[in-house]
Scaffold this motif. Sequence first.
Motif, PDB file in Angstrom:
ATOM      1  N   ARG A 182      -6.420  -0.847   2.871  1.00 18.15           N
ATOM      2  CA  ARG A 182      -5.555  -0.784   1.628  1.00 18.15           C
ATOM      3  C   ARG A 182      -6.085  -0.060   0.618  1.00 18.15           C
ATOM      4  O   ARG A 182      -5.511   0.640  -0.220  1.00 18.15           O
ATOM      5  N   VAL A 199      -5.279   3.657   1.673  1.00 13.81           N
ATOM      6  CA  VAL A 199      -3.950   3.959   1.326  1.00 13.81           C
ATOM      7  C   VAL A 199      -3.600   4.230   0.136  1.00 13.81           C
ATOM      8  O   VAL A 199      -2.573   5.185  -0.258  1.00 13.81           O
ATOM      9  N   LEU A 223       5.609   4.026  -1.960  1.00  8.54           N
ATOM     10  CA  LEU A 223       4.772   3.081  -1.138  1.00  8.54           C
ATOM     11  C   LEU A 223       5.669   2.876   0.310  1.00  8.54           C
ATOM     12  O   LEU A 223       4.594   2.666   1.271  1.00  8.54           O
ATOM     13  N   TYR A 273       3.431   3.369   3.764  1.00 11.96           N
ATOM     14  CA  TYR A 273       3.115   2.154   4.625  1.00 11.96           C
ATOM     15  C   TYR A 273       3.940   2.639   6.102  1.00 11.96           C
ATOM     16  O   TYR A 273       3.344   2.157   7.052  1.00 11.96           O
ATOM     17  N   THR A 290       1.515   2.792   9.626  1.00 14.90           N
ATOM     18  CA  THR A 290       1.683   2.012  10.804  1.00 14.90           C
ATOM     19  C   THR A 290       1.978   2.972  12.119  1.00 14.90           C
ATOM     20  O   THR A 290       1.481   2.570  13.257  1.00 14.90           O
ATOM     21  N   LEU A 321      -1.202  -7.496   7.423  1.00 13.55           N
ATOM     22  CA  LEU A 321      -1.025  -6.213   6.733  1.00 13.55           C
ATOM     23  C   LEU A 321       0.275  -6.358   5.822  1.00 13.55           C
ATOM     24  O   LEU A 321       0.179  -5.931   4.589  1.00 13.55           O
ATOM     25  N   LEU A 369      -0.547  -5.401   1.891  1.00 13.89           N
ATOM     26  CA  LEU A 369      -0.468  -4.071   1.437  1.00 13.89           C
ATOM     27  C   LEU A 369       0.706  -4.170   0.446  1.00 13.89           C
ATOM     28  O   LEU A 369       0.743  -3.530  -0.317  1.00 13.89           O
ATOM     29  N   ILE A 370       1.579  -5.027   0.568  1.00 18.40           N
ATOM     30  CA  ILE A 370       2.533  -5.338  -0.379  1.00 18.40           C
ATOM     31  C   ILE A 370       2.183  -6.187  -1.398  1.00 18.40           C
ATOM     32  O   ILE A 370       1.514  -7.280  -1.398  1.00 18.40           O
ATOM     33  N   PHE A 427       9.414  -0.659   6.001  1.00 18.44           N
ATOM     34  CA  PHE A 427       8.115  -0.995   6.228  1.00 18.44           C
ATOM     35  C   PHE A 427       7.633  -2.155   7.065  1.00 18.44           C
ATOM     36  O   PHE A 427       6.986  -2.192   8.205  1.00 18.44           O
ATOM     37  N   LEU A 436       6.486  -2.223  10.982  1.00 21.35           N
ATOM     38  CA  LEU A 436       5.298  -3.358  11.227  1.00 21.35           C
ATOM     39  C   LEU A 436       5.393  -4.145  12.674  1.00 21.35           C
ATOM     40  O   LEU A 436       4.878  -3.985  13.443  1.00 21.35           O
TER      41      LEU A 436
END
Length: 661
Positions: free
Chosen positions: A171, A174, A225, A229, A233, A326, A330-331, A406, A410
Amino acid sequence: MNEWTFAAEVKSWWDAAFLAHPSWHLDRCEVERRVEGSQKRSDLSVLGGGLVRLAGELRLPDHAVASAWHPQNLTGAVDKALNVGARWCFTSDGTELLLIDTERVGPPQARVAQTFELPAFTSREALDSPGLLGRARGAWTQVIESLAPVVTGQVVPSGLPTDEAFINSLRALVGMPVAAIREDLDRTRRADAEFEQAMVTWMVEEQGWTHGPSHWDEEVQWTALLAAYVFVTRLMFYQALRQAHPALSPLGLAPGVTAPVARMTLQACFSEAQRLSGDYETVFAWDRASDYALHADAAVPGWRRVMDHLAAFDLANVGYDLTGKLFERLIDPHERYRWGQHYTQPDVVDLMLSIAIPDGSGKVLDPATGGGTFLVRAYERKRQLRPDSSHQERLSELYGLEVSAFAANLATVNLAVRDLTFQQNYPRVALHSFFQVRPHDLVMKLPGGPDGLPEAVEIGLVDAVVCNPPYVRLHALGPERVREAEWVLAHPAGSVPVPGHLPGAANYHMYFWFHAAQFLKKDGRLVLITSGEWLDSDYGAALQEWLLGNFTIELVVESLAEPWFSDARVGTVVLAATRCDDAAVRSANQVRFVLLRSPLRSLYGDATDELDQMRRVDRVRDLMASVPGSTGETSDFDWSSITQSELQRLGTEPVAEPVAS
């Protein structure tokens, strides 16, 4: 206040703690302690018995490279600690502190032994507030109280799980390309009307977003974003595939390469993966998200760091709940709450799947897939209980729908990574709104169909729908989402009757129940986890009446012991029901309400392997489903039981839940 003056504050707090606790045998804290023969200086050093016991790197949140997880900060802390002979060091951005054991092997991220949360703030100016500074003093004092027995050799922490270290450091990394992508997209769309219109088309037609000229700042941020993301992945999956098949070219970019060169290099890697495997077209397709991710030269150094980081971990073995973590990490938490997206804890996911597919057989649909936790755990249940089934057979029984590109990516990657052999490996996860899909609609096409043509995929009728639907008020959704939801009531997609309308206060998750029922076989199961608000609200009466009239309700489970959403601000309930058209069977059915006093993990106990985990979960399921009498309690849970006909007679008001004594 700057970093040096804040470090001086921490020094004074820790020195006071050392004086108050002479048994620690720690003498003092120094700011930027000089070491003879070296230019390297730790921001903070703790000394005891003439030795440096702890050396630390301290940043503030608005520093250019603030994150405690950033490799530059981790490596700097380790190098400086080794330079003075200290085993222990730390990094901190002022809001989090990572304790690092320099004697551990592996990359710096893998050496993180413990993490500590500190008061949140975003800029150094905030530290001028006496209130924040007071909270910081209390928190930093508690940290040194925890660290003292570690750095003096009395206690050795167990260490941070590999999953946690991987996700937290990823994280942080990124964030660098995201910032570069955002700045480049905004600058380019302002200067190029054609580019801007292409962005609008992509956002509206491919992502289902609502565009407004006054919302460009927010839309550019979300585009950056999402592009980052989705791209990360793909890099993750390529690296995992390469670890299983070393013949694939290593991921990497030479220093100083431009974005066009980087695009060509990585496109060649992705094409090679498709060619050598004869597979993975759905994962490695080069699309607009990939173009945006590598549109800016300034993003390339960040992607180089990300690829170096991915190479340091065995991605195929970092843990089954990596997808959910994740998605969760990440969000941004504020955005997940805004849109009702909450990561469901794996322990309750396993319980729900134990009810939904008891023997592991049957088709499963998750219409709000998120990062794919339900589908990944359903795959594992099938693998353990039906070991003779193939990877392809398991995938063919798992279906997911998701509106976030995203999250869909994933879920796709994390199902495909269950078996990295070079053969057909196509998860059925489609980028669609659930309410735009009917059971026999075409939802996607997969390579490798008959005669070499793409295979058209429909969901059809399934044995179970298992889901954590979004929990959000309708008024928080855009008009298109509201119209979709209301359409499924006016035009049901199957044979299960639904209410013609719902009260205005109804939550979005209500519509998932009614539409999901249309995908069930005659004896199919609904197992959903939602807010428990509908059990005692006016708008929930319609859902209660509908369930009683079309299903046998087996279990309603809540917990006093733990949250089942990682960051939801609502109470949650699991309800399991089986579609049933026989009124007599429904009336005689016994509905069991269970209120847990102990966490599910403690009820399961420690499993020796995945099969043992499934069996332990099944035992808890069977225990809940067979509780005797109308009411009762144990140290682990309370329960009450009532026939469905009696619930119906009570006017669809839910039976009184067990009261904790």
